[in-house]
Structure formats: C-alpha cells, structure tokens
Design a protein around this motif. Structure first.
Motif, mmCIF file in Angstrom:
data_model
loop_
_atom_site.group_PDB
_atom_site.id
_atom_site.type_symbol
_atom_site.label_atom_id
_atom_site.label_comp_id
_atom_site.label_asym_id
_atom_site.label_seq_id
_atom_site.Cartn_x
_atom_site.Cartn_y
_atom_site.Cartn_z
ATOM 1 N N GLU A 121 -78.242 17.308 37.459
ATOM 2 C CA GLU A 121 -77.076 18.106 37.084
ATOM 3 C C GLU A 121 -77.335 19.593 37.303
ATOM 4 N N LEU A 122 -78.555 20.054 36.975
ATOM 5 C CA LEU A 122 -78.898 21.465 37.178
ATOM 6 C C LEU A 122 -78.725 21.878 38.636
ATOM 7 N N CYS A 123 -78.941 20.935 39.539
ATOM 8 C CA CYS A 123 -78.952 21.271 40.963
ATOM 9 C C CYS A 123 -77.693 20.799 41.686
ATOM 10 N N SER A 124 -76.690 20.342 40.938
ATOM 11 C CA SER A 124 -75.479 19.845 41.593
ATOM 12 C C SER A 124 -74.754 20.977 42.306
ATOM 13 N N HIS A 125 -73.884 20.615 43.221
ATOM 14 C CA HIS A 125 -73.183 21.597 44.054
ATOM 15 C C HIS A 125 -72.400 22.577 43.184
ATOM 16 N N GLY A 126 -72.583 23.862 43.437
ATOM 17 C CA GLY A 126 -71.864 24.886 42.700
ATOM 18 C C GLY A 126 -72.400 25.153 41.311
ATOM 19 N N ASN A 127 -73.547 24.587 40.974
ATOM 20 C CA ASN A 127 -74.068 24.764 39.633
ATOM 21 C C ASN A 127 -74.839 26.073 39.514
ATOM 22 N N LEU A 128 -75.391 26.270 38.310
ATOM 23 C CA LEU A 128 -76.001 27.551 37.944
ATOM 24 C C LEU A 128 -77.121 27.961 38.899
ATOM 25 N N LEU A 129 -78.011 27.034 39.252
ATOM 26 C CA LEU A 129 -79.147 27.383 40.096
ATOM 27 C C LEU A 129 -78.697 27.795 41.488
ATOM 28 N N GLN A 130 -77.695 27.114 42.003
ATOM 29 C CA GLN A 130 -77.198 27.467 43.333
ATOM 30 C C GLN A 130 -76.457 28.797 43.294
ATOM 31 N N GLU A 131 -75.681 29.014 42.231
ATOM 32 C CA GLU A 131 -74.913 30.256 42.108
ATOM 33 C C GLU A 131 -75.818 31.478 42.111
#
Length: 285
Positions: free
Chosen positions: A122-132
């Motif tokens: 979930e942390l690495c899902s598309h558009g999530n916090l880590l990617q942002e």
C-alpha cells in the motif's frame, strides 16, 4: 548590526513563542503546511529515527484488539512521514519489528506479518505518499526470518521505489542493532580474508560503518532519535548510528496518537541546539 548573542536570544524567544502557539491552538491543514514551510527554512535534521512504541497499550486503553492498535500505528507512520517529507528531512528510519518480536503470541505475530505484507504494498501503490515525494523504501533487517510471502512483498516494494532519490524511508524489520553490527563485522572479516589481508589494522571503525545495512542503503548518521509511549530505553535500535550529536527524545504519547503537536516541538528543540552550537563555535574561533 545585531551582535550574535542578541540574535541568538531573539531566535530562542521566537522558537519558544512558536512552541507556545502549538500548545494552545488547533490549526487547520493549510496552517500546518505554512508552519512546516516556516520551520523548513531553518536548520533541518538529515536523519530522524523513531521507535514506534505503544501500539498495544494504546489498543488496550481504547478497548480495541491488539491488531487494531498496530493498524492505527501504521496510520501514524503515514502522518509523521508526511510531516518529515514536508520538512525536507532526507532520511527517516522506523523500528517496525524487532527480531525478538517473533517471541510474541502466534496470533499477534501472524497479524503483524499480514499487516506488513499489505502495508508495504500500500505504501508503494500508484500515486501514494512515497511516489509523490520521491522516497526510496529500504527494508533493513534479517529478511530471511520473514515468511516467503512477506519477503516477496519486501522485494516488490523496494523494486517499485528503487529509482526514487529525493529521500529515504528505512523500515527496520526484523531488526536489532546488535545483529546489524555483527553482520557488518562478519562482512569485514570475509572481505579481508578474500583479499588475503589478515592484518587487524585493515578493519577500522570506518570499515565497519561502511558495512552496516542501513549505511549501505545511503543513510546518514542519526540526528534525532524518538521513542514514544514514555519508555526511556533504546531497545537495540540504531545504536551505532547514534553519533555524539544525536538528540534523544522520549515522548509520553503512544505511537498511534503521535502527530504534529508532538513532533514539531522536537524539531524546535533540535533547531535551538544547532543555533547554540553555532554560537559556541563562533565565539571559540
């Protein structure tokens, strides 16, 4: 021109005033962003390490299942991580699961493994916090102790964020500092033997440091180490990485309740200490 002692007094007074405002007011999300933007204009720590303690006691106090307390702890991690990223903190390390935690009840360990698998992805899902925010996720620890499904989730999560280079999130699990240091020394010895270098002088403090799992992933020395829930011990976390200037903070707040009003005063205290160190260096030179 204002002399340095007067400037230091003004800075200290302003920091105390800001902390008083935090204690007295509940502020909107927009105001929070403005506050963090102002704080980010001052000195900011490179590496904050957190012992996320108190999930079980929090759950018991709320009449919840232990598993729910761990789930609420994950939401606190997202909340605090976003604060750190808005402050442009380069590296955040969290103690998510100690090697000794495998000694807990099978039901709790199974729940934690399920939570780890789901939340890593979930942390690495598309558009999530880590990617942002361009965060690279490192899972630091003895991964071979995890069930295969959790190992698969770890590899997938790290692969998804490997190109992110703005900041680092180290999720330490299953981890102990003594295990990390032991592994580093073993690596130094294997390397020396492979090079037919049997002189003990070839293994130095810097050599061991370079073989630490967290350091190999790009982590700088720890500036601030926080432990929540009122417990005042380090519990075998980042013992080597806590350098002589590391500030230790023990918050009484249980981890699931930890947020902006707990974290910002810690940053203010760190900034105050930086200004005083600079003041001392200026007057000794």
């Amino acid at each position: 021109m204002t002399n340095p002692p007067s400037l230091l007094l003004v800075l200290s007074t302003c920091l105390h005033l800001l902390q008083w405002i935090l204690d007295k007011l509940r502020i909107t999300r927009l105001a929070q962003r403005i506050l963090l933007h102002v704080l980010a204009a001052g000195p900011i720590p490179q590496h904050v390490a957190i012992v996320m303690d108190g999930n079980r006691r929090y759950a018991r106090g709320k009449g919840k299942m232990v598993q729910e307390g761990h789930g609420d702890g994950y939401m606190a991690l997202r909340r605090v991580l976003e604060i750190c990223l808005r402050l442009n903190i380069q590296c955040v390390s969290v103690y998510a699961f100690a090697i000794d935690n495998f000694k807990r009840s099978p039901d709790e360990v199974d729940a934690l493994m399920h939570l780890a698998e789901n939340k890593l992805l979930e942390l690495c899902s598309h558009g999530n916090l880590l990617q942002e925010y361009g965060v690279r996720l490192n899972v630091v620890g003895r991964l071979s102790l995890f069930p295969e499904n959790v190992q698969v989730a770890v590899r997938k999560a790290e692969q998804l964020t490997k190109s992110n280079n703005r900041s680092i999130l180290n999720v330490c699990m299953p981890y102990s500092s003594r295990d990390e240091m032991t592994t580093a020394v073993e690596g130094c010895i294997r390397e020396a033997l492979a090079e037919d270098d049997y002189f003990t002088e070839s293994i130095t403090e810097d050599t061991i440091n370079s073989h630490l799992m967290s350091v190999q992933r790009g982590s700088p020395p720890v500036d601030i180490l926080i432990r929540t829930s009122g417990v005042k011990r380090l519990s075998d976390f980042m013992l080597w990485q806590c350098c002589e200037n590391t500030q230790l903070h023990f918050s009484k707040t249980y981890w699931p309740d930890f947020g902006l009003f707990d974290f910002v005063p810690i940053i203010l205290e760190w900034q105050r200490s930086v200004w005083f160190r600079r003041h001392d260096v200026l007057f000794r030179s």
